[in-house]
Scaffold this motif. Structure first.
Motif, PDB file in Angstrom:
ATOM      1  N   ALA A  41       0.835  -1.210   0.000  1.00 16.55           N
ATOM      2  CA  ALA A  41       0.000   0.000   0.000  1.00 16.55           C
ATOM      3  C   ALA A  41       0.869   1.261   0.000  1.00 16.55           C
ATOM      4  O   ALA A  41       0.575   2.234  -0.705  1.00 16.55           O
ATOM      5  CB  ALA A  41      -0.941  -0.005   1.206  1.00 16.55           C
ATOM      6  N   VAL A  42       1.939   1.220   0.781  1.00 15.33           N
ATOM      7  CA  VAL A  42       2.833   2.394   0.876  1.00 15.33           C
ATOM      8  C   VAL A  42       3.512   2.644  -0.471  1.00 15.33           C
ATOM      9  O   VAL A  42       3.541   3.779  -0.967  1.00 15.33           O
ATOM     10  CB  VAL A  42       3.873   2.190   2.003  1.00 15.33           C
ATOM     11  N   ILE A  43       4.053   1.581  -1.082  1.00 18.00           N
ATOM     12  CA  ILE A  43       4.723   1.749  -2.376  1.00 18.00           C
ATOM     13  C   ILE A  43       3.732   2.251  -3.425  1.00 18.00           C
ATOM     14  O   ILE A  43       4.085   3.054  -4.291  1.00 18.00           O
ATOM     15  CB  ILE A  43       5.420   0.438  -2.816  1.00 18.00           C
ATOM     16  N   GLY A  44       2.474   1.810  -3.288  1.00 18.39           N
ATOM     17  CA  GLY A  44       1.428   2.284  -4.207  1.00 18.39           C
ATOM     18  C   GLY A  44       1.216   3.793  -4.164  1.00 18.39           C
ATOM     19  O   GLY A  44       0.644   4.361  -5.097  1.00 18.39           O
ATOM     20  N   GLN A  45       1.654   4.423  -3.092  1.00 18.27           N
ATOM     21  CA  GLN A  45       1.517   5.886  -2.967  1.00 18.27           C
ATOM     22  C   GLN A  45       2.726   6.624  -3.538  1.00 18.27           C
ATOM     23  O   GLN A  45       2.771   7.851  -3.488  1.00 18.27           O
ATOM     24  CB  GLN A  45       1.381   6.280  -1.478  1.00 18.27           C
ATOM     25  N   THR A  46       3.728   5.886  -4.009  1.00 15.50           N
ATOM     26  CA  THR A  46       4.977   6.525  -4.449  1.00 15.50           C
ATOM     27  C   THR A  46       5.158   6.374  -5.963  1.00 15.50           C
ATOM     28  O   THR A  46       4.350   5.727  -6.630  1.00 15.50           O
ATOM     29  CB  THR A  46       6.195   5.872  -3.759  1.00 15.50           C
ATOM     30  N   ASP A  47       6.246   6.926  -6.476  1.00 25.68           N
ATOM     31  CA  ASP A  47       6.597   6.751  -7.887  1.00 25.68           C
ATOM     32  C   ASP A  47       7.325   5.431  -8.129  1.00 25.68           C
ATOM     33  O   ASP A  47       7.719   5.141  -9.258  1.00 25.68           O
ATOM     34  CB  ASP A  47       7.501   7.897  -8.339  1.00 25.68           C
ATOM     35  N   TYR A  48       7.539   4.660  -7.076  1.00 24.18           N
ATOM     36  CA  TYR A  48       8.220   3.373  -7.220  1.00 24.18           C
ATOM     37  C   TYR A  48       7.208   2.264  -7.485  1.00 24.18           C
ATOM     38  O   TYR A  48       6.024   2.405  -7.191  1.00 24.18           O
ATOM     39  CB  TYR A  48       9.014   3.048  -5.955  1.00 24.18           C
ATOM     40  N   THR A  49       7.690   1.145  -8.035  1.00 26.78           N
ATOM     41  CA  THR A  49       6.853  -0.043  -8.165  1.00 26.78           C
ATOM     42  C   THR A  49       7.556  -1.192  -7.433  1.00 26.78           C
ATOM     43  O   THR A  49       8.772  -1.136  -7.202  1.00 26.78           O
ATOM     44  CB  THR A  49       6.648  -0.461  -9.636  1.00 26.78           C
ATOM     45  N   LEU A  50       6.783  -2.201  -7.068  1.00 25.22           N
ATOM     46  CA  LEU A  50       7.345  -3.351  -6.370  1.00 25.22           C
ATOM     47  C   LEU A  50       7.555  -4.477  -7.384  1.00 25.22           C
ATOM     48  O   LEU A  50       6.602  -4.937  -8.010  1.00 25.22           O
ATOM     49  CB  LEU A  50       6.385  -3.810  -5.265  1.00 25.22           C
ATOM     50  N   SER A  51       8.810  -4.916  -7.541  1.00 26.62           N
ATOM     51  CA  SER A  51       9.028  -5.990  -8.523  1.00 26.62           C
ATOM     52  C   SER A  51       8.779  -7.356  -7.906  1.00 26.62           C
ATOM     53  O   SER A  51       8.534  -8.317  -8.637  1.00 26.62           O
ATOM     54  CB  SER A  51      10.421  -5.907  -9.129  1.00 26.62           C
TER      55      SER A  51
END
Ligand code: GLN
Length: 234
Positions: A41-51
């Motif tokens: 959820a936190v990464i979803g708020q950023t410009d990053y993606t989770l690989s």
């Protein structure tokens, strides 16, 4: 173009150590838990993606991070001075104390650390629970061989159930989760006032500040509360 200046997103790999319910565990072969949902959820708020997620034993997580095998640790990891020398942490996202867990057959009901004298005590290698055993018990209440170190808290709890140890030192919410599902119970709580953070390489300032703002967004918009209700329901 990995410089964060443009529109392109950067993928990060997360590392965790399953066997620490409800923060991270395997269910039907799948990695699930509060840390998994919260970090996503936190990464979803950023410009990053989770690989993706990589799994390690707990005490291999910091080396995996500093060796660039993973980019972020989500493992109920307590922010402390020792670890702060090697890595950075996000803002705290959960607070905890240590619990002393025993079999629920009522045969041994310690109320304080001194009641653990001459007993066999288990904890997971590299944890703050192990540090409490090392600092407060080994050399005083118990000998070195009366401490049993495990690669995983599930193994520590199984050895407690089997009678190979008399108590396990473990974070309170995890102790309560094991107690809800296995023949063990919390004997008493030892206050350590720990705060969990996501771990990052100390040169990853942009990722760290992005995760901090993502964390504060999910704390403000109700997502954090939903996840705690889902994973810590009594
Ligand atoms: N919070 C404890 C620590 O950071 C235990 C974490 C864990 O076992 N995953 O050492």
């Amino acid at each position: 173009t990995g410089s964060n200046g443009g529109a392109e997103t950067q993928a990060v790999t997360a590392g965790t150590a399953p066997g620490f319910p409800p923060f991270e565990m395997k269910e039907d072969g799948e990695l699930v838990g509060f840390d998994v949902d919260l970090l996503e959820a936190v990464i979803g708020q950023t410009d990053y993606t989770l690989s993706g997620w990589e799994e390690f034993e707990f005490d291999s997580l910091i080396p995996a991070l500093t060796n660039n095998n993973i980019d972020v640790i989500a493992a109920g990891m307590t922010i402390n001075d020792d670890r702060d020398q090697a890595i950075d942490f996000t803002d705290p996202y959960y607070t905890s104390n240590q619990a002393v867990v025993v079999r629920s057959d009522g045969e041994f009901s310690p109320e304080s650390l001194s009641n653990l004298a001459d007993r066999q005590i288990g904890a997971q290698s590299g944890t703050t629970g192990e540090s409490v055993v090392d600092d407060e018990l080994v050399g005083s209440e118990i000998t070195e061989s009366q401490y049993s170190a495990y690669g995983n808290y599930v193994l520590a709890i199984e050895d407690l159930e089997n009678g190979n140890t008399d108590a396990v030192m473990i974070d309170v919410p995890v102790a309560e989760t094991f107690a809800a599902n296995r023949p063990v119970e919390v004997a008493f709580v030892y206050e350590t006032d720990e705060a969990f953070g996501f771990g990052l390489r100390s040169n990853a300032d942009d990722l760290t500040s992005s995760l901090n703002s993502g964390l504060s967004t999910v704390q403000d918009d109700g997502t954090y509360e939903e996840l705690t209700a889902e994973w810590f329901a009594e």
